[in-house]
Design a protein around this motif. Structure first.
Motif, mmCIF file in Angstrom:
data_model
loop_
_atom_site.group_PDB
_atom_site.id
_atom_site.type_symbol
_atom_site.label_atom_id
_atom_site.label_comp_id
_atom_site.label_asym_id
_atom_site.label_seq_id
_atom_site.Cartn_x
_atom_site.Cartn_y
_atom_site.Cartn_z
ATOM 1 N N LEU A 77 -7.250 -2.982 5.622
ATOM 2 C CA LEU A 77 -5.991 -3.523 5.110
ATOM 3 C C LEU A 77 -4.995 -2.424 4.765
ATOM 4 C CD1 LEU A 77 -7.430 -6.281 2.754
ATOM 5 C CD2 LEU A 77 -6.554 -6.578 5.085
ATOM 6 N N SER A 78 -5.477 -1.278 4.280
ATOM 7 C CA SER A 78 -4.572 -0.215 3.842
ATOM 8 C C SER A 78 -3.852 0.467 5.001
ATOM 9 C CB SER A 78 -5.337 0.830 3.027
ATOM 10 O OG SER A 78 -6.340 1.457 3.807
ATOM 11 N N ASN A 79 -4.223 0.134 6.230
ATOM 12 C CA ASN A 79 -3.488 0.656 7.378
ATOM 13 C C ASN A 79 -2.166 -0.074 7.593
ATOM 14 O OD1 ASN A 79 -5.170 2.772 9.028
ATOM 15 N ND2 ASN A 79 -6.633 1.238 8.333
ATOM 16 N N PHE A 80 -1.987 -1.223 6.941
ATOM 17 C CA PHE A 80 -0.714 -1.930 6.972
ATOM 18 C C PHE A 80 0.148 -1.459 5.805
ATOM 19 C CE2 PHE A 80 -3.689 -4.772 9.114
ATOM 20 C CZ PHE A 80 -2.981 -5.100 10.257
ATOM 21 N N ARG A 81 1.462 -1.645 5.956
ATOM 22 C CA ARG A 81 2.358 -1.290 4.849
ATOM 23 C C ARG A 81 2.206 -2.291 3.711
ATOM 24 N NH1 ARG A 81 7.842 -2.144 3.366
ATOM 25 N NH2 ARG A 81 8.282 -3.405 5.212
ATOM 26 N N ARG A 82 2.180 -3.576 4.074
ATOM 27 C CA ARG A 82 1.999 -4.623 3.067
ATOM 28 C C ARG A 82 1.096 -5.716 3.635
ATOM 29 N NH1 ARG A 82 7.740 -6.497 0.602
ATOM 30 N NH2 ARG A 82 7.825 -7.518 2.634
ATOM 31 N N VAL A 83 0.349 -6.350 2.758
ATOM 32 C CA VAL A 83 -0.431 -7.537 3.104
ATOM 33 C C VAL A 83 -0.185 -8.563 2.000
ATOM 34 C CG1 VAL A 83 -2.720 -8.520 3.485
ATOM 35 C CG2 VAL A 83 -2.211 -6.199 4.302
ATOM 36 N N SER A 84 0.181 -9.780 2.379
ATOM 37 C CA SER A 84 0.415 -10.814 1.373
ATOM 38 C C SER A 84 -0.496 -12.009 1.637
ATOM 39 C CB SER A 84 1.883 -11.266 1.362
ATOM 40 O OG SER A 84 2.187 -11.976 2.546
ATOM 41 N N LEU A 85 -0.974 -12.603 0.556
ATOM 42 C CA LEU A 85 -1.863 -13.758 0.605
ATOM 43 C C LEU A 85 -1.219 -14.898 -0.169
ATOM 44 C CD1 LEU A 85 -5.194 -11.893 -0.309
ATOM 45 C CD2 LEU A 85 -4.254 -12.265 1.968
ATOM 46 N N ASP A 86 -1.012 -16.028 0.483
ATOM 47 C CA ASP A 86 -0.463 -17.217 -0.165
ATOM 48 C C ASP A 86 -1.582 -18.251 -0.169
ATOM 49 O OD1 ASP A 86 0.833 -19.579 -0.880
ATOM 50 O OD2 ASP A 86 2.709 -18.987 0.089
ATOM 51 N N PHE A 87 -2.278 -18.364 -1.308
ATOM 52 C CA PHE A 87 -3.476 -19.185 -1.359
ATOM 53 C C PHE A 87 -3.153 -20.675 -1.283
ATOM 54 C CE2 PHE A 87 -4.915 -15.144 -2.946
ATOM 55 C CZ PHE A 87 -6.204 -15.046 -2.443
ATOM 56 N N ARG A 88 -2.075 -21.093 -1.939
ATOM 57 C CA ARG A 88 -1.735 -22.516 -1.934
ATOM 58 C C ARG A 88 -1.345 -22.986 -0.533
ATOM 59 N NH1 ARG A 88 0.249 -26.768 -5.136
ATOM 60 N NH2 ARG A 88 -0.229 -25.614 -7.030
ATOM 61 N N ASN A 89 -0.534 -22.185 0.167
ATOM 62 C CA ASN A 89 0.007 -22.597 1.464
ATOM 63 C C ASN A 89 -0.780 -22.064 2.656
ATOM 64 O OD1 ASN A 89 2.370 -24.037 0.405
ATOM 65 N ND2 ASN A 89 3.003 -22.011 -0.314
ATOM 66 N N ARG A 90 -1.888 -21.373 2.397
ATOM 67 C CA ARG A 90 -2.830 -20.925 3.438
ATOM 68 C C ARG A 90 -2.160 -19.990 4.453
ATOM 69 N NH1 ARG A 90 -4.290 -24.408 6.751
ATOM 70 N NH2 ARG A 90 -2.698 -25.967 6.350
ATOM 71 N N LYS A 91 -1.388 -19.048 3.961
ATOM 72 C CA LYS A 91 -0.697 -18.105 4.837
ATOM 73 C C LYS A 91 -1.112 -16.672 4.503
ATOM 74 C CE LYS A 91 1.841 -21.494 6.508
ATOM 75 N NZ LYS A 91 1.583 -22.027 7.878
ATOM 76 N N VAL A 92 -1.337 -15.881 5.542
ATOM 77 C CA VAL A 92 -1.585 -14.443 5.396
ATOM 78 C C VAL A 92 -0.532 -13.724 6.220
ATOM 79 C CG1 VAL A 92 -3.216 -12.550 5.682
ATOM 80 C CG2 VAL A 92 -4.063 -14.842 5.140
ATOM 81 N N PHE B 276 0.817 -1.207 0.000
ATOM 82 C CA PHE B 276 0.000 0.000 0.000
ATOM 83 C C PHE B 276 0.854 1.262 0.000
ATOM 84 C CE2 PHE B 276 -2.894 -3.239 1.610
ATOM 85 C CZ PHE B 276 -4.044 -2.971 0.885
ATOM 86 N N ASP B 277 2.098 1.186 0.464
ATOM 87 C CA ASP B 277 2.979 2.346 0.428
ATOM 88 C C ASP B 277 3.487 2.611 -0.988
ATOM 89 O OD1 ASP B 277 2.602 2.792 3.064
ATOM 90 O OD2 ASP B 277 4.632 2.296 3.715
ATOM 91 N N LYS B 278 3.962 1.555 -1.644
ATOM 92 C CA LYS B 278 4.510 1.701 -2.995
ATOM 93 C C LYS B 278 3.428 1.653 -4.068
ATOM 94 C CE LYS B 278 8.989 -0.369 -1.860
ATOM 95 N NZ LYS B 278 9.923 -1.482 -2.168
ATOM 96 N N ARG B 279 2.219 1.251 -3.666
ATOM 97 C CA ARG B 279 1.120 1.084 -4.607
ATOM 98 C C ARG B 279 1.501 0.115 -5.724
ATOM 99 N NH1 ARG B 279 -1.963 6.950 -5.200
ATOM 100 N NH2 ARG B 279 -2.313 7.261 -2.975
ATOM 101 N N THR B 280 1.978 -1.034 -5.313
ATOM 102 C CA THR B 280 2.298 -2.098 -6.256
ATOM 103 C C THR B 280 1.656 -3.392 -5.790
ATOM 104 O OG1 THR B 280 4.353 -2.687 -5.103
ATOM 105 C CG2 THR B 280 4.515 -1.081 -6.906
ATOM 106 N N ILE B 281 1.411 -4.280 -6.739
ATOM 107 C CA ILE B 281 0.955 -5.630 -6.450
ATOM 108 C C ILE B 281 1.893 -6.588 -7.161
ATOM 109 C CG2 ILE B 281 -0.894 -7.312 -6.769
ATOM 110 C CD1 ILE B 281 -2.886 -5.062 -6.603
ATOM 111 N N THR B 282 2.408 -7.561 -6.424
ATOM 112 C CA THR B 282 3.290 -8.562 -7.012
ATOM 113 C C THR B 282 2.586 -9.905 -6.964
ATOM 114 O OG1 THR B 282 5.208 -7.336 -6.197
ATOM 115 C CG2 THR B 282 5.589 -9.585 -6.942
#
Length: 313
Positions: free
Chosen positions: A280-295, A145-151
């Motif tokens: 969610l935008s109150n965090f610097r980054r949020v990542s979702l790993d759908f295969r491995n069930r990790k947030v 959310f800081d860099k406004r990018t999605i990887t």
């Protein structure tokens, strides 16, 4: 969707607080690959996507949607082959819509497809399409959310160490990640990460658990506009004790309504919440790993973050 400044109401029932399993500090994730420039509009994230090698086109990233969608205008522009009509459900209800065949959606270096995509109005979507979890099932998704990018990265690829990411393990239901390490005002909830919603939404089971059948002082009636163009009536309150994996979040506005997606993921009868982009935008980054069930959540190191999140490990 509107922002509200409300007062915290005292809950009418005070059961023993649940034991919320603590999050852990994880040093094992750095999503590598092309970071896609993202446009942030009303806290939601949009990226450029190629459709059948055409584009780029502007798509909303929606981790709360079980299917990817194209706009009716884009389907006509690209002359996509028509499929059978289907019934889709948005936050406000059901609607029968046309579908179109998409051979491939390209997000940076990742490609998914073929898919059968429902078509919604460009005016209601506010975009050329929507990326749902059918296109993200085997992906790692990092929203910065800081860099406004999605990887976006295939989750079968190895990753290298990062650091200071707060890790919460989720379970999967119909492709969606559901966090069970969560509570609202000391009431256990199931939490779904919903990047496509501008506001955090709780179901009626959670409202009853918090307030019974009454309407507490400070609760306001609002209307939410769905991507299907339908309107959902809701009641909104500001809450100061939302826990996710031991993190305590303050100043969280929750709108309460029985939206159809709760039923889709089997969350009608138990207290549940969709965590929207306002939270969610109150965090610097949020990542979702759908295969491995990790947030994973990355905190900001500033006073504004401290007003929002208290780390409790």
């Amino acid at each position: 969707m509107i922002a509200l400044a409300l007062l915290l109401a005292t809950a009418t029932v005070t059961p023993p607080p649940p034991v919320v399993a603590p999050a852990t500090i994880d040093n094992g994730l750095e999503i590598t690959g092309d970071a896609l420039e993202a446009e942030q509009l009303k806290k939601r994230m949009f990226i450029d996507v190629k459709v059948n090698a055409s584009g780029p086109h502007r798509f909303l990233v929606d981790s709360g949607a079980d299917r990817s969608v194209v706009s009716d205008g884009l389907a006509a522009l690209l002359k996509l082959p028509a499929g059978e009509s289907v019934r889709v459900q948005g936050m406000a209800g059901y609607r029968d819509v046309a579908t179109f065949e998409v051979a491939a959606l390209t997000l940076g270096s990742s490609e998914v497809g073929p898919i059968i995509a429902p078509a919604l109005s460009s005016r209601h979507l506010g975009a050329d399409g929507l990326i749902g979890i059918d296109a993200l099932a085997d992906q790692r998704l990092m929203l910065d959310f800081d860099k406004r990018t999605i990887t976006v990265q295939d989750s079968r690829r190895p990753y290298v160490a990062s650091g200071n990411e707060i890790l919460v393990t989720a379970r999967r239901r119909k492709g969606q990640l559901i966090i069970t390490q969560a509570a609202v005002e000391s009431r256990e909830v199931s939490a779904v990460i919903d990047t496509g919603s501008e506001i955090t939404l709780g179901n009626s089971a959670l409202r009853r658990r918090l307030f019974g059948n009454g309407k507490p002082a400070g609760m306001q009636e609002i209307e939410l506009l769905s991507v299907t163009g339908q309107v959902l009536k809701a009641e909104a309150m500001q809450m100061n004790n939302v826990q996710i994996g031991g993190m305590i979040l303050s100043n969280v506005v929750i709108a309460f309504a029985d939206a159809p997606p709760f039923a889709l993921f089997g969350l009608t009868d138990r207290p549940a919440i969709f965590l929207g982009s306002d939270l969610l935008s109150n965090f610097r980054r949020v990542s979702l790993d759908f295969r491995n069930r990790k947030v994973r959540f990355t905190l900001r190191n500033n006073a504004q973050q401290r007003d929002f999140v208290t780390r409790k490990f």
